[in-house]
Design an enzyme around this catalytic site. Sequence first.
Site, mmCIF file in Angstrom:
data_model
loop_
_atom_site.group_PDB
_atom_site.id
_atom_site.type_symbol
_atom_site.label_atom_id
_atom_site.label_comp_id
_atom_site.label_asym_id
_atom_site.label_seq_id
_atom_site.Cartn_x
_atom_site.Cartn_y
_atom_site.Cartn_z
ATOM 1 N N GLY A 1 40.084 57.051 48.809
ATOM 2 C CA GLY A 1 41.230 56.363 48.347
ATOM 3 C C GLY A 1 40.983 55.766 46.767
ATOM 4 O O GLY A 1 41.756 54.714 46.440
ATOM 5 N N GLU B 1 34.042 60.341 51.300
ATOM 6 C CA GLU B 1 34.806 61.182 51.305
ATOM 7 C C GLU B 1 35.734 61.635 50.363
ATOM 8 O O GLU B 1 37.098 61.511 50.764
ATOM 9 C CB GLU B 1 35.526 61.452 52.856
ATOM 10 N N CYS C 1 67.061 75.346 46.201
ATOM 11 C CA CYS C 1 68.516 75.126 46.233
ATOM 12 C C CYS C 1 68.562 73.733 46.902
ATOM 13 O O CYS C 1 69.110 74.004 48.083
ATOM 14 C CB CYS C 1 69.086 76.269 46.950
ATOM 15 N N TYR D 1 46.180 67.969 46.228
ATOM 16 C CA TYR D 1 47.661 68.050 47.041
ATOM 17 C C TYR D 1 48.703 68.618 46.131
ATOM 18 O O TYR D 1 49.605 68.301 46.387
ATOM 19 C CB TYR D 1 47.838 66.452 47.148
HETATM 20 C C1 LIG Z 1 42.701 62.312 52.871
HETATM 21 C C2 LIG Z 1 41.287 62.105 53.280
HETATM 22 C C3 LIG Z 1 40.271 61.639 52.303
HETATM 23 C C4 LIG Z 1 40.215 61.946 50.713
HETATM 24 O O1 LIG Z 1 41.430 60.977 50.274
HETATM 25 P P1 LIG Z 1 41.485 60.975 48.496
HETATM 26 O O2 LIG Z 1 42.602 60.000 48.403
HETATM 27 O O3 LIG Z 1 42.095 62.311 48.164
HETATM 28 O O4 LIG Z 1 40.170 60.884 48.030
HETATM 29 C C5 LIG Z 1 39.018 60.992 52.736
HETATM 30 N N1 LIG Z 1 39.009 60.954 54.162
HETATM 31 C C6 LIG Z 1 39.970 60.974 55.088
HETATM 32 C C7 LIG Z 1 39.659 60.928 56.581
HETATM 33 C C8 LIG Z 1 40.925 61.564 54.592
HETATM 34 O O5 LIG Z 1 42.147 62.049 55.602
#
Ligand SMILES: *Cc1c(COP(=O)(O)O)cnc(C)c1O
Length: 399
Positions: free
Chosen positions: A216, A257, A326, A354
């Site tokens: 995040g 992550e 369209c 994304y």
């Molecule tokens: C999407 C996701 C992330 C990555 O989030 P980012 O905002 O792209 O860094 C990490 N962990 C989980 C479980 C996710 O679903």
Amino acid sequence: MNSIFTDIAREYGSPVFIYDGNRIVENYNRFKDAFHVPDLKIHYACKALNNINILKLFKSLGSGLDCVSQGEVHMGLKAGFAPEDIIYTPNGVSLSEYESVIEKGCRITLDNLSILEKFGVSHPDYPIHIRINPHLMAGGNRNISVGHIDSKFGISIHQLPHILRLVKNLGINVEGIHVHTGSDIIDKDVFLRVADMIFGIAEQFDTIKSIDLGSGFKIKYKANDLYTDITKLGASFSDAFNAFSERLGRPLTLRFEPGKFMVSDAGYFVSQVNVIKQTTACTFVGINSGFNHLIRPMFYGSYHQIENISNPEGEKKLYSVVGNICETDTFAEDRLISEVREQDLLVFKNAGAYCFTMASNYNSRLRPPEVLIKDGGYSLIRKRESYDDLLRGQVEIDI
Ligand SMILES: *Cc1c(COP(=O)(O)O)cnc(C)c1O
């Protein structure tokens, strides 16, 4: 970079996604170097960008993977990741889906009580992470805030007694506590508060070996945007983490992550101008792409900086940049861009995360190629689709 973008568009046509591999390496190292803990494990969230060459690049850096589907696990294993370096963090999947992932030896995160109970009955010894929803609103956009009270993600922190009861009675092996607050963490103090809550939960499980704080982290889309200063956040957080580990009396693995942080600003999307159209209200720039290639502006209202690389010194004028799908298909409204002419090439910034992974064939349009720039050269890493791809998998019957 502009001349290399032009060369790539000449060679492979447009629109085209271009990724700067060296920038990905820099982002990875900046993230890694921000944390001073004995055992840090970064699991790149591959839903952001999942070309197999990008996955291999992360593997070469020592990264693990965060996967949210069996398809991503499949790709991760294909890219050469060891199963124990893959953490499977899906939402709302069936027990059998978890079972097929544990057969491969991957780590898993469970995010609801129903599956926790079923899993605990059938596989009490397999180590798991439990995803907690701390109910803290961190996030810049309702669609990507996953911590609020009504979110479908994670097990509510208020249900901790229920979790503990299941774990104790079924003998579940909880190796980690996981939290992913959602995108756009700006405030270091909010992050530290979440971490504190997670420490408080983690110490109630004797089998705990790791803390996974998801992601995040916010990055800049335009010059004055707020963003997560990972170096500062890492410094204060590492102290808190090490102190917790010491209090607990054993070493812990710290997992993250990150997806967007790693790849967003390493990606560029180059598209060509088909039509310039004046209306009574504005000047439209119509490009040879649409939201089927880059959906974030239409889906999230996201801002992507756009530059005219064919006329960088041109006089700045006000444009609305639109796609060829369209229905309403707006990339940007009222943007100052160097004077745009038909055939000019426009580059969209922050097109690494994304973008391609959310692309579709809507309107039966082909998905663009992907090109990776690395150490001065570049290589095609995905071909442009062909019309045959549009029919792939369709079964023609007698009509
Ligand atoms: C999407 C996701 C992330 C990555 O989030 P980012 O905002 O792209 O860094 C990490 N962990 C989980 C479980 C996710 O679903």
